[in-house]
Design an enzyme around this catalytic site. Sequence first.
Site, PDB file in Angstrom:
ATOM      1  N   ARG A   1     -11.120  15.985   7.611  1.00 50.07           N
ATOM      2  CA  ARG A   1     -11.865  16.373   6.393  1.00 50.07           C
ATOM      3  C   ARG A   1     -13.269  16.843   6.748  1.00 50.07           C
ATOM      4  O   ARG A   1     -13.901  16.291   7.659  1.00 50.07           O
ATOM      5  CB  ARG A   1     -11.978  15.180   5.435  1.00 50.07           C
TER       6      ARG A   1
ATOM      7  N   ARG B   1      -2.519  -2.059  -3.508  1.00 51.09           N
ATOM      8  CA  ARG B   1      -3.736  -1.266  -3.276  1.00 51.09           C
ATOM      9  C   ARG B   1      -3.664  -0.043  -4.193  1.00 51.09           C
ATOM     10  O   ARG B   1      -2.698   0.719  -4.143  1.00 51.09           O
ATOM     11  CB  ARG B   1      -3.779  -0.823  -1.823  1.00 51.09           C
TER      12      ARG B   1
ATOM     13  N   GLU C   1      -8.042  -5.101   5.170  1.00 45.65           N
ATOM     14  CA  GLU C   1      -7.889  -4.813   3.737  1.00 45.65           C
ATOM     15  C   GLU C   1      -6.765  -5.630   3.110  1.00 45.65           C
ATOM     16  O   GLU C   1      -6.867  -6.068   1.968  1.00 45.65           O
ATOM     17  CB  GLU C   1      -7.640  -3.311   3.545  1.00 45.65           C
TER      18      GLU C   1
ATOM     19  N   HIS D   1     -12.733   3.138   0.146  1.00 43.88           N
ATOM     20  CA  HIS D   1     -12.752   2.104   1.211  1.00 43.88           C
ATOM     21  C   HIS D   1     -13.411   0.825   0.693  1.00 43.88           C
ATOM     22  O   HIS D   1     -13.899   0.014   1.486  1.00 43.88           O
ATOM     23  CB  HIS D   1     -13.551   2.551   2.450  1.00 43.88           C
TER      24      HIS D   1
ATOM     25  N   ASN E   1       0.876  -1.173   0.000  1.00 47.16           N
ATOM     26  CA  ASN E   1       0.000   0.000   0.000  1.00 47.16           C
ATOM     27  C   ASN E   1       0.916   1.227   0.000  1.00 47.16           C
ATOM     28  O   ASN E   1       1.449   1.611   1.037  1.00 47.16           O
ATOM     29  CB  ASN E   1      -0.879  -0.047   1.255  1.00 47.16           C
TER      30      ASN E   1
ATOM     31  N   PHE F   1      -9.613  10.713  17.226  1.00 49.16           N
ATOM     32  CA  PHE F   1     -10.905  10.583  17.919  1.00 49.16           C
ATOM     33  C   PHE F   1     -10.741  10.254  19.402  1.00 49.16           C
ATOM     34  O   PHE F   1     -11.540  10.668  20.228  1.00 49.16           O
ATOM     35  CB  PHE F   1     -11.778   9.510  17.247  1.00 49.16           C
TER      36      PHE F   1
END
Length: 403
Positions: A246, A96, A389, A185, A13, A289
Amino acid sequence: MWKGVKMKVLVLNCGSSSIKYQLLDMANESVITKGLVERIGLNGSRLKYQVGDAQYVVEQDIAGHSAGIALVLDILCKGPHKVIKSLNEIDVVGHRVTHGGELFKETVKVDAEVIEGIKKCISIAPLHNPANLAGIETCMKLIPKTPQIAVFDTAFHQQMPQKAFMYGLPYDLYKKYGIRRYGFHGTSHRYVTERTAELMGKKAEDLKLVICHLGNGASVTAVKNGHSVDTSMGFTPLDGLIMGTRCGEIDPALVGFIMEHEDMTVKQVMRYLNGQSGVLGLSGISSDFRDVEDEAIKGDERAEMAIDAFAYQVEKFIGSYVMIMDGIDALVFTAGVGENSPYVRNKVCTNLSHWGTKLDKERNEHGDKPRKISTDDSKVAIYIVPTNEELMIARECKRLLGK
Ligand code: ADP
């Protein structure tokens, strides 16, 4: 279905200044080693990697992706922590790739035509596709005999109906530039779809799911009969939910307003909406978060407002997706926040009673993952399903090479 075949897959990735990798043994879908090259082309570049429980760091100048991947390949097969005898043991490399536009509706084996296609998509993913391409081209040079496979973040959403992906803009813009909703995603949403179906003992084709991938980047997807039928991210990953940094969906007139009143260029306003907004901009505390949640719990009003605004948007998307699918069998939480924050999940799940859905307080707060967090009498199941993923990319490599 997936296990039992001997195959080693290197999953890469490549970001603009980083390379994440995992080497997987598909005989038992285990991770042989994984690592991260950081700060490519910057001071303090390094490779951090893990073999078993042991962690190692190599600090050295890494000028570009080519040098980064060369270092990773060296570490895999040379030196004291090598995990393979030679690079020939890598059967396939799975990359990816962020944006496949409308050109790539599924995973493909890389050839000259695929490279051209990924290049064409650079105009709609200028920040991501060049780095993904650098990774592919470097591997083609360094391990030319090993097949390279491209797995696109947009592919899972390519079956969305046109009414879900068209913006209310002149149709010419869609034809000229491919302006439409793509969604991202996709690899995560697809993995979580398959895993949820497995946990429910059903086929994905028979289910209606709403999947909330809530991390630094966040998106909600409506998955009906195994296909994404709508998703919150749009032409770029800036759309949809409020995220770490964002803004998510805003009135488009605000772009011009902010440019005029804050005296910003197009580049500056895009950086502002991508990097200074979201939970960071609202809370004034952090894009992380966990930090914002900690402050909210201690009583910081702006921190609580930021998380409330985020959770409220997640709720709104869930509600609209239940409507467009005409029902729901399971609501699923994944990614950093979705998997680890009972606080956020609790806020998102406050208004589910009209569809007979109940979050179980105890299950929400404690237990292993994956797990069901709805009550036994809940009409709709709620799950936490960790995303993976890399494993999805490796499975795609195996599926494609097995053809
Ligand atoms: P990405 O892959 O988009 O960078 P992740 O899926 O790794 O993001 O999610 C990272 C986010 O998850 C961070 O904002 C982090 O604070 C948050 N997170 C991780 N653990 C917790 C937790 N226990 N409680 C709340 N948030 C958490």
